[in-house]
Design an enzyme around this catalytic site. Structure first.
Site, PDB file in Angstrom:
ATOM      1  N   TYR A  97       0.837  -1.202   0.000  1.00 30.47           N
ATOM      2  CA  TYR A  97       0.000   0.000   0.000  1.00 30.47           C
ATOM      3  C   TYR A  97       0.871   1.251   0.000  1.00 30.47           C
ATOM      4  O   TYR A  97       1.818   1.373   0.776  1.00 30.47           O
ATOM      5  CB  TYR A  97      -0.922   0.014   1.224  1.00 30.47           C
ATOM      6  CG  TYR A  97      -1.678   1.309   1.368  1.00 30.47           C
ATOM      7  CD1 TYR A  97      -2.788   1.571   0.573  1.00 30.47           C
ATOM      8  CD2 TYR A  97      -1.262   2.284   2.266  1.00 30.47           C
ATOM      9  CE1 TYR A  97      -3.480   2.774   0.683  1.00 30.47           C
ATOM     10  CE2 TYR A  97      -1.939   3.490   2.386  1.00 30.47           C
ATOM     11  CZ  TYR A  97      -3.042   3.729   1.584  1.00 30.47           C
ATOM     12  OH  TYR A  97      -3.719   4.922   1.689  1.00 30.47           O
ATOM     13  N   ASN A 249       1.703  10.582   6.764  1.00 32.50           N
ATOM     14  CA  ASN A 249       0.707   9.695   7.359  1.00 32.50           C
ATOM     15  C   ASN A 249       0.979   9.500   8.844  1.00 32.50           C
ATOM     16  O   ASN A 249       1.360   8.430   9.289  1.00 32.50           O
ATOM     17  CB  ASN A 249       0.711   8.360   6.614  1.00 32.50           C
ATOM     18  CG  ASN A 249      -0.452   7.468   6.996  1.00 32.50           C
ATOM     19  OD1 ASN A 249      -0.363   6.258   6.911  1.00 32.50           O
ATOM     20  ND2 ASN A 249      -1.556   8.059   7.417  1.00 32.50           N
ATOM     21  N   GLN A 337     -20.180  28.192  57.592  1.00 32.39           N
ATOM     22  CA  GLN A 337     -19.300  27.650  56.555  1.00 32.39           C
ATOM     23  C   GLN A 337     -19.089  28.693  55.462  1.00 32.39           C
ATOM     24  O   GLN A 337     -19.943  29.540  55.222  1.00 32.39           O
ATOM     25  CB  GLN A 337     -19.924  26.406  55.908  1.00 32.39           C
ATOM     26  CG  GLN A 337     -20.315  25.328  56.879  1.00 32.39           C
ATOM     27  CD  GLN A 337     -21.033  24.182  56.195  1.00 32.39           C
ATOM     28  OE1 GLN A 337     -20.612  23.054  56.278  1.00 32.39           O
ATOM     29  NE2 GLN A 337     -22.129  24.459  55.509  1.00 32.39           N
ATOM     30  N   ARG A 343     -14.897  26.699  49.882  1.00 31.20           N
ATOM     31  CA  ARG A 343     -14.892  25.489  50.711  1.00 31.20           C
ATOM     32  C   ARG A 343     -14.721  24.205  49.902  1.00 31.20           C
ATOM     33  O   ARG A 343     -14.114  23.242  50.372  1.00 31.20           O
ATOM     34  CB  ARG A 343     -16.179  25.450  51.547  1.00 31.20           C
ATOM     35  CG  ARG A 343     -16.316  24.261  52.465  1.00 31.20           C
ATOM     36  CD  ARG A 343     -17.324  24.507  53.569  1.00 31.20           C
ATOM     37  NE  ARG A 343     -18.533  25.142  53.103  1.00 31.20           N
ATOM     38  CZ  ARG A 343     -19.686  24.504  52.836  1.00 31.20           C
ATOM     39  NH1 ARG A 343     -19.747  23.184  52.979  1.00 31.20           N
ATOM     40  NH2 ARG A 343     -20.757  25.164  52.437  1.00 31.20           N
ATOM     41  N   ASN A 373       1.186   4.243   8.232  1.00 28.68           N
ATOM     42  CA  ASN A 373       0.676   3.009   7.616  1.00 28.68           C
ATOM     43  C   ASN A 373       1.149   2.947   6.160  1.00 28.68           C
ATOM     44  O   ASN A 373       1.068   3.947   5.455  1.00 28.68           O
ATOM     45  CB  ASN A 373      -0.853   3.006   7.670  1.00 28.68           C
ATOM     46  CG  ASN A 373      -1.448   1.810   6.956  1.00 28.68           C
ATOM     47  OD1 ASN A 373      -1.189   0.679   7.335  1.00 28.68           O
ATOM     48  ND2 ASN A 373      -2.227   2.062   5.923  1.00 28.68           N
ATOM     49  N   LYS A 445     -14.754  46.603  38.323  1.00 27.45           N
ATOM     50  CA  LYS A 445     -16.062  46.351  37.713  1.00 27.45           C
ATOM     51  C   LYS A 445     -15.906  45.943  36.249  1.00 27.45           C
ATOM     52  O   LYS A 445     -16.509  44.977  35.773  1.00 27.45           O
ATOM     53  CB  LYS A 445     -16.964  47.582  37.836  1.00 27.45           C
ATOM     54  CG  LYS A 445     -18.387  47.333  37.344  1.00 27.45           C
ATOM     55  CD  LYS A 445     -19.259  48.564  37.516  1.00 27.45           C
ATOM     56  CE  LYS A 445     -19.643  48.776  38.953  1.00 27.45           C
ATOM     57  NZ  LYS A 445     -20.554  47.704  39.460  1.00 27.45           N
ATOM     58  N   GLU A 473     -13.168  11.234   2.418  1.00 25.68           N
ATOM     59  CA  GLU A 473     -12.372  10.513   1.414  1.00 25.68           C
ATOM     60  C   GLU A 473     -13.127   9.303   0.866  1.00 25.68           C
ATOM     61  O   GLU A 473     -12.744   8.158   1.075  1.00 25.68           O
ATOM     62  CB  GLU A 473     -11.019  10.111   2.043  1.00 25.68           C
ATOM     63  CG  GLU A 473      -9.902   9.840   1.075  1.00 25.68           C
ATOM     64  CD  GLU A 473      -9.693   8.352   0.832  1.00 25.68           C
ATOM     65  OE1 GLU A 473      -9.794   7.935  -0.336  1.00 25.68           O
ATOM     66  OE2 GLU A 473      -9.425   7.625   1.816  1.00 25.68           O
ATOM     67  N   ASN A 476     -13.897   6.181   2.863  1.00 26.12           N
ATOM     68  CA  ASN A 476     -12.823   5.326   3.386  1.00 26.12           C
ATOM     69  C   ASN A 476     -12.484   5.767   4.807  1.00 26.12           C
ATOM     70  O   ASN A 476     -12.372   4.950   5.714  1.00 26.12           O
ATOM     71  CB  ASN A 476     -11.593   5.417   2.481  1.00 26.12           C
ATOM     72  CG  ASN A 476     -10.411   4.630   3.030  1.00 26.12           C
ATOM     73  OD1 ASN A 476     -10.544   3.456   3.367  1.00 26.12           O
ATOM     74  ND2 ASN A 476      -9.256   5.274   3.146  1.00 26.12           N
TER      75      ASN A 476
END
Length: 705
Positions: A97, A249, A337, A343, A373, A445, A473, A476
């Site tokens: 390929y 690739n 709290q 917290r 590949n 501000k 593509e 594919n």
């Protein structure tokens, strides 16, 4: 791993690599960040194919002339072997390929013209659009291109790609001489790799007439000029079979940018932990939210470390000690709290740190992977047709990182909003105004509005990229990672988080200075009230001790309780709480003194006017003197921050950058200060003061006792 003969031998003790992945997560995140920073600053990056780090990629990307790339000579033999195998295979008539076939959905086509096929590959992939550059740049930032070049070299060094070592040396020369090919910003789906952008690197190497590069000083170069400046005397490369495919690739553009992004994201993660601790300091927060038992019971390591870092910053802090005294007064009239932004900050930040750290490891695996590949396995005399070009780890890691960055930004915005809001900030002035006249100073501000804008954009960017895949593509490439797109969006998110972090840091420094003013003004007010009380309340007109003398302690408690900035602009105003509460004390004593109130010599009511008139004659001047002493650097009480572990950050912002308390009385705008801090953050100048805040941390939480 390699055996003694230099051949690849895959570890059968950990065949699925989960053990290696787990091993890489050992130790603290902070130690990992320190290691990254040290690697980033090294002058040489040595490439061997398997040990590249995101810090090294970030260094090559950012430091154009401060770092050099060296290729491991030991890799030459393996690279040559795979290149020779391709040529021998083609000469034997083997069908492979991308060597004898067409590409992708048209791989059914066959040719014996291997070199011409590679040339055509580069030509048809040069499909990017750059535009004229006058308004919007459609060119990939040169830093990201440098990152991609480095990562691609690292992949090809491993000897599975069928490319000559000389081509890798040429790309290295481009890096070392700061010659950067021009790559399109868009046009890749990162599967089959980053085909379109990488083809422009190949275009420069082969001398394509449309190829362009940028030189060390930003000058535009054609291929011939680029080769000459880089010192590549061999001339343009005529690609051999498979070499074009080897160059294009792969996932290097997406993973290269991801590396740059993650280097900064890791540092910003630590910064968010430290900023949250400073936020707790200036807000008079209760430090128990960092107690180790709470976080140990939740089990999550990111949360435990975030809490331990905050605990370390707060341990021994003068602000914490002062806050404890403050909370002891009238405890039933105050919230038990702190709000969630303070917290639960360890619980909020911890998972984000874990996500960023996990993404870092995923990308480090990717930049050390072989991702083209077919793969050339010389040892088994075969070409393997697979899909390592699929950049899914990049897309997933970047989407997750972007979510984490957005969450950090959301917390900073929540903290910033509390800091500038006088309903929530425990006595700081509204908008953190620093002027004597708050009616002509609106402080932060504008910055708060900008923070809302940043946060909104950041939350939008948190949306995933990887669920927008389009089949490409001729169907594919029907699933594809969108790795570079996600990396680009995450890079944008990091920039926005830097804007937010810079704004918050400047606001925190403003709050530190306001607390310093507050402390000195309160001391001056207490001294003045005490002095006036002794003068006007202790002795009656007949020289005998007056019943009102017993009110002094309560008057001073009023000063301790009242927020300084609620009255500082006009301390003797009858409409402000200070004078109202002082009068209430004297009135209550007068009511309790009802039996003596008919006698002018023992009446407390008669003393109230005398006390207030005396105070009005002295207090405004003393408040101004206290404030002026702070501004002149001669305060009665030094700035608490100087004794805190968070001091290095404050010192850098105020000392190194030369910023100062922002007030409406001065011409300087908030944006000018914010710009200075933002630029310093972008240039990496905040890293050392940030890490200095944690220099003494031993990597463990305080003992539970």
């Amino acid at each position: 791993m390699e055996n003694g003969n230099g051949k690849m031998e895959f570890c059968m003790k950990d065949p699925l690599n989960w053990g290696m992945a787990a091993e890489s997560m050992k130790g603290s995140h902070l130690d990992e960040v320190k290691k990254m920073v040290a690697e980033f600053r090294k002058p040489v990056v040595q490439l061997a194919g398997k040990t590249l780090t995101i810090a090294q990629v970030a260094a090559i990307a950012a430091r154009d002339d401060g770092v050099t790339v060296e290729l491991a000579e030991a890799a030459r033999e393996g690279v040559k072997a795979s290149s020779d195998w391709v040529m021998e295979s083609m000469n034997k008539g083997t069908d492979s390929y991308g060597v004898t076939t067409g590409f992708g959905a048209t791989s059914h086509r066959r040719t014996k013209q291997g070199g011409a096929l590679q040339k055509e590959l580069i030509r048809f992939l040069n499909a990017g659009i750059f535009g004229n550059g006058t308004e919007t740049s459609h060119t990939l930032p040169h830093s990201a291109t440098r990152a991609a070049m480095l990562v691609r070299i690292n992949t090809l060094l491993q000897g599975y790609s069928g490319i000559r070592f000389e081509i890798l040396e040429a790309i290295t020369k481009f890096l070392n001489t700061n010659i950067t090919p021009c790559l399109p910003l868009r046009g890749t789906i990162t599967a089959s790799g980053d085909l379109v952008p990488l083809s422009y690197i190949a275009g420069l190497l082969t001398g394509r007439p449309n190829s362009k590069a940028v030189g060390p000083t930003g000058e535009k170069l054609n291929a011939e000029e680029a080769f000459r400046l880089a010192g590549i005397s061999s001339g343009f490369f005529e690609l051999q079979p498979k070499e074009g495919l080897a160059l294009v690739n792969g996932t290097a553009v997406g993973s290269g940018m991801a590396s740059m992004v993650l280097y900064e994201a890791n540092i910003l993660g630590v910064m968010s932990e430290v900023l949250s601790a400073v936020f707790a300091e200036v807000m008079n927060g209760k430090p128990e939210f960092t107690d180790h038992l709470t976080h140990k019971l939740k089990h999550h390591p990111g949360q435990i470390e975030a809490a331990a870092i905050m605990e370390h910053i707060l341990d021994g802090s003068g602000y914490v000690k002062a806050a404890e005294l403050l909370h002891e007064m009238d405890p039933l009239q105050k919230p038990k709290q702190d709000r969630y932004a303070l917290r639960t900050s360890p619980q909020w930040l911890g998972p984000q740190i874990e996500v960023i750290r996990s993404a870092t490891k995923m990308i480090e695996r990717e930049i050390n992977s072989v991702n083209d590949n077919p793969l050339i396995d010389v040892s088994r005399n075969k070409a393997l047709h697979g899909g390592n070009f699929q950049g899914t780890p990049i897309g997933v890691a970047m989407d997750n990182t972007r979510l984490a960055i957005a969450a950090i930004g959301k917390l900073l915005f929540a903290q910033f909003s509390e800091l500038v809001n006088d309903y929530y900030n425990n006595g700081l002035p509204s908008n953190l105004t620093g002027s004597r006249d708050p009616s002509l100073d609106y402080g932060f501000k504008g910055a708060e509005i900008a923070m809302a804008s940043y946060c909104s954009e950041l939350q939008f960017l948190a949306n995933p990229v990887t669920n927008h895949v389009q089949s490409a593509e001729q169907h594919n490439q029907d699933v594809n990672s969108l790795g570079l797109i996600s990396s680009r969006k995450t890079s944008e998110a990091v920039e926005i988080l830097k804007l937010m972090s810079s704004s918050f840091l400047v606001a925190l420094c403003q709050a530190v200075d306001l607390r310093h003013i507050e402390e000195n003004v309160r001391l001056a007010v207490k001294k003045t009230v005490s002095q006036v009380a002794k003068k006007t309340l202790n002795i009656g007109v007949d020289g005998v001790l007056h019943p009102s003398r017993f009110s002094e302690k309560e008057l001073l408690r009023v000063v301790d309780r009242e927020y300084v900035f609620a009255y500082a602009d006009d301390p003797c105003s009858a409409t402000y709480p200070l004078m109202q509460k002082l009068r209430e004390v004297l009135v209550s004593h007068a009511l309790a003194n009802s039996g003596n109130e008919k006698d002018a010599s023992t009446s407390i009511f008669h003393k109230i006017g005398v006390f207030e008139e005396e105070l009005k004659g002295i207090l405004p001047k003393e408040v101004e003197n206290a404030r002026a002493s702070v501004e002149n650097g001669t305060p009665a009480i030094p700035n608490k921050i100087e004794e805190c572990r968070s001091y290095p950050l404050y010192k850098f912002v105020r000392g190194e950058l030369g910023t100062e308390l922002l007030t409406g009385e001065k011409v300087r705008s908030p944006g000018e200060e914010l710009d200075q801090v933002f630029n310093a953050l972008c240039e990496g100048k905040l890293v050392d003061p940030l890490l200095a805040c944690l220099e003494a941390w031993n990597g463990a939480p305080l003992p539970i006792c």
